[in-house]
Design an enzyme around this catalytic site. Structure first.
Site: not given
Ligand code: F6R
Length: 606
Positions: A2, A27, A74, A98-99, A478, A482, A485, A501, A601
């Site tokens: 948020c 956010r 969010w 926010n929270g 990773e 990607k 998501e 396994h 984010k």
């Molecule tokens: C994936 C992504 C998330 C962040 C995770 C941690 O693309 O962006 O998995 O890596 O939420 O976020 P930070 O790095 O800001 O602690």
């Protein structure tokens, strides 16, 4: 998550609130809302969806008032609709939050008994009614101090009052909140990014503090309601970093920026004259550290896993890694001679911060690897290693991942050299290779057409797998993250050697499987695993590095070759095609690449 904004000015604030909300959308983007004070009334507008929706649904230019608050959500409590959107208001009080308020159910019962009525399903609404109730018998500062003490959980708040029309109250516990200073106006914001177009003068609230923001002055208070003084920080400003430029999406721009990301990181940490790594002001002697524990979430956790391989290869330290949400609740055996490294792009991730806080409370050595150097994780760590990526706006992390693994690699290399694990000659060779990395990333970025052509196969399939061994395993995880998501298709990262396994059962005719098999010490083993999945009908996309040697395997569906470098650095190059694969798959599906569904984010709630 948020995003919160508040402006107290001598002119109309709605346009600037909307601009700031657009910046804060990274956010959260389930719903958006604004409340302003005008002519003794609180005017509130809110909509489900993006800020654009809010603009379409209301004539925001006619939303008058020199004081106002705004929010992008969010969802945590209650579905994302316009009723649950913030601000939430009583007759006298309007709140953005926010929270999460953990004791909201108990508080709500108590408030209903006192005659308050609730409109939404949110936890936030209890804050509105608690303040309204406390203001019946108390002055503002006392009412805020009492309300904050009654709340359990985490919050950043912006609050306006019909009967006290010249101020905004901001409060922080857990979730970040900044105050900004402008000409004849002052601001509240979830972060400096939201405020940057208006000011570069910022004060961050610390946990438990609150503030009263008027157009010409700001007062800060501790959790007991006592006035305190706080420093004003001046931030460097580079607005162009916040612009997509000619790119269709921030993600595309951020992928293409990676040669620069790595170049900047190298410039910050390498002394070119002496071919030496500089990590200035490292607060401990190397022999005081016997082990490292790396902690993060999501992509940042994958960086930790990547670093584990390098630390084990280059140093004699014991290496542990942990997912922050697990670490924070486990019965950890804290070790005095361990260095705890917290990896986070935003520096605000709630679980990572809680893990850091736990280490700080146990007097551990703490180090932050962050992009946002003004963030909570950076401020509360003993030592900070910035990744110098510039703002990463796309919700899916790309350049920050390369930035994180670069800094962690540099740290491992430096510790390895200081402790004598890497001899001088080998160290110099590795530094030379590192300096060439930006140009190799640049060349690897040219694989666009190959990736575009095959990306739709991944969307059409029921699911896909990403396999790798050794240094390539964290990159496989990773790559899978990607793809899921951004393209909303199932993708699973796995150690190639683990397939027999259990997961081999998933392989069926035509299933796309990405195999990361650079020509490193694991190459032959990985190729054998690749053949096992091909034999069971998988459509294999092999990603390897350029070489004169032929690949002895039949029936590979597609091969992509990245540039050539030493084994340590190949993970940087292998990441590029996987980022592009996820990008083009999502592009083909017409999805919102910079704001994938259900994500945000900066994950400032647990
Ligand atoms: C994936 C992504 C998330 C962040 C995770 C941690 O693309 O962006 O998995 O890596 O939420 O976020 P930070 O790095 O800001 O602690």
């Amino acid at each position: 998550m948020c995003g919160i904004i508040g402006i107290s000015s001598n002119k109309s604030v709605s346009a600037n609130i909307i601009n700031s909300l657009k910046k804060l959308e990274y956010r959260g983007y389930d719903s958006a809302g604004v409340a302003t004070l005008f002519d003794g009334e609180i005017n509130e507008v809110k909509s489900e969806g993006r800020v654009d929706n809010l603009e379409q649904n209301f004539d925001l230019k006619s939303l008058k008032g020199n004081i106002g608050i705004g929010h992008v959500r969010w969802a945590t409590h209650g579905i994302p609709n316009s009723i649950n959107a913030h601000p939430h208001s009583s007759d006298n009080v309007s709140v953005v939050h926010n929270g999460i308020i953990e004791n909201s159910t108990i508080l709500k019962k108590h408030l209903i008994n006192k005659g308050h009525t609730f409109k939404s399903q949110t936890d936030t609404e209890v804050i509105v009614h608690l303040i309204t109730e406390n203001l019946k018998t108390m002055e503002l500062e006392e009412a805020i101090t009492k309300t904050l003490k009654q709340l359990h959980g985490s919050f950043a708040l912006g609050i306006i009052f019909k009967d006290i029309p010249d101020l905004i109250v901001g409060a922080r516990r857990g979730s970040p909140l900044a105050v900004g200073y402008g000409p004849n106006e002052n601001y509240l914001g979830s972060d400096s990014y939201a405020l940057k177009s208006m000011t570069n003068k910022i004060t961050y609230l610390d946990d438990g503090e609150f503030c009263i923001v008027k157009k010409d002055q700001v007062h800060f208070y501790n959790q007991e309601g006592k006035k305190i003084n706080k420093k004003i920080l001046e931030l460097s400003s580079n607005e162009s970093n916040y612009d997509k430029g000619d790119f269709k999406h921030f993600m595309a721009k951020e992928i293409e920026e990676q040669p620069l990301t790595v170049k900047t990181g190298i410039k910050e940490y390498l002394d070119n004259v002496n071919n030496e790594i500089n990590i200035f002001n490292f607060p401990w002697k190397i022999n005081e550290i016997k082990s490292v524990t790396l902690i993060g979430c999501g992509t940042a956790y994958h960086s930790c896993l990547m670093a584990k391989y390098w630390f084990e290869e280059l140093t004699s330290l014991d290496v542990n890694i942990d997912i922050a949400s697990e670490f924070r609740y486990r019965k950890n055996r804290f070790k005095k001679d361990s260095l705890y490294i917290f990896v986070s792009q935003s520096g605000e991730t709630a679980d990572t911060y809680a893990a850091l806080d736990l280490c700080n409370k146990n007097n551990m050595k703490t180090c932050a690897v962050v992009n946002v150097i003004e963030s909570s994780i950076a401020r509360d760590s003993n030592f900070v290693l910035p990744i110098h990526c510039g703002p990463e706006i796309g919700v899916a992390s790309t350049k920050a991942f390369l930035g994180q693994i670069l800094v962690l690699y540099i740290l491992a290399l430096k510790i390895g050299s200081l402790s004598g694990q890497i001899d001088k000659k080998n160290y110099q060779v590795k530094i030379k290779d590192l300096k060439n990395l930006p140009s190799l990333i640049e060349k690897t970025l040219l694989i666009d057409n190959d990736i575009q052509a095959i990306s739709s196969t991944f969307n059409e399939a029921k699911g896909s797998m990403f396999l790798g061994r050794g240094f390539s395993f964290p990159i496989a995880l990773e790559g899978a993250l990607k793809l899921k998501e951004l393209s909303y298709v199932h993708a699973e990262g796995y150690p190639a050697g683990e397939m027999k396994h259990g997961p081999l059962a998933l392989i069926e005719e035509g299933m796309p499987v990405v195999v990361l098999a650079p020509r490193d010490s694991y190459y032959k083993k990985t190729i054998s695993n690749m053949q096992e999945v091909i034999a069971r009908g998988a459509k294999v996309l092999l990603i390897t590095n350029k070489s004169k040697d032929e690949i002895f395997s039949e029936n590979i569906w597609e091969t992509i070759e990245v540039e050539n470098t030493n084994d340590d650095l190949l993970p940087f190059l292998l990441t590029i095609p996987l980022q592009k694969l996820a990008y083009y798959s999502a592009l083909k599906m017409g999805y919102d690449i910079d704001k994938p569904r259900n994500l945000a984010k900066s994950v400032t709630v647990e």
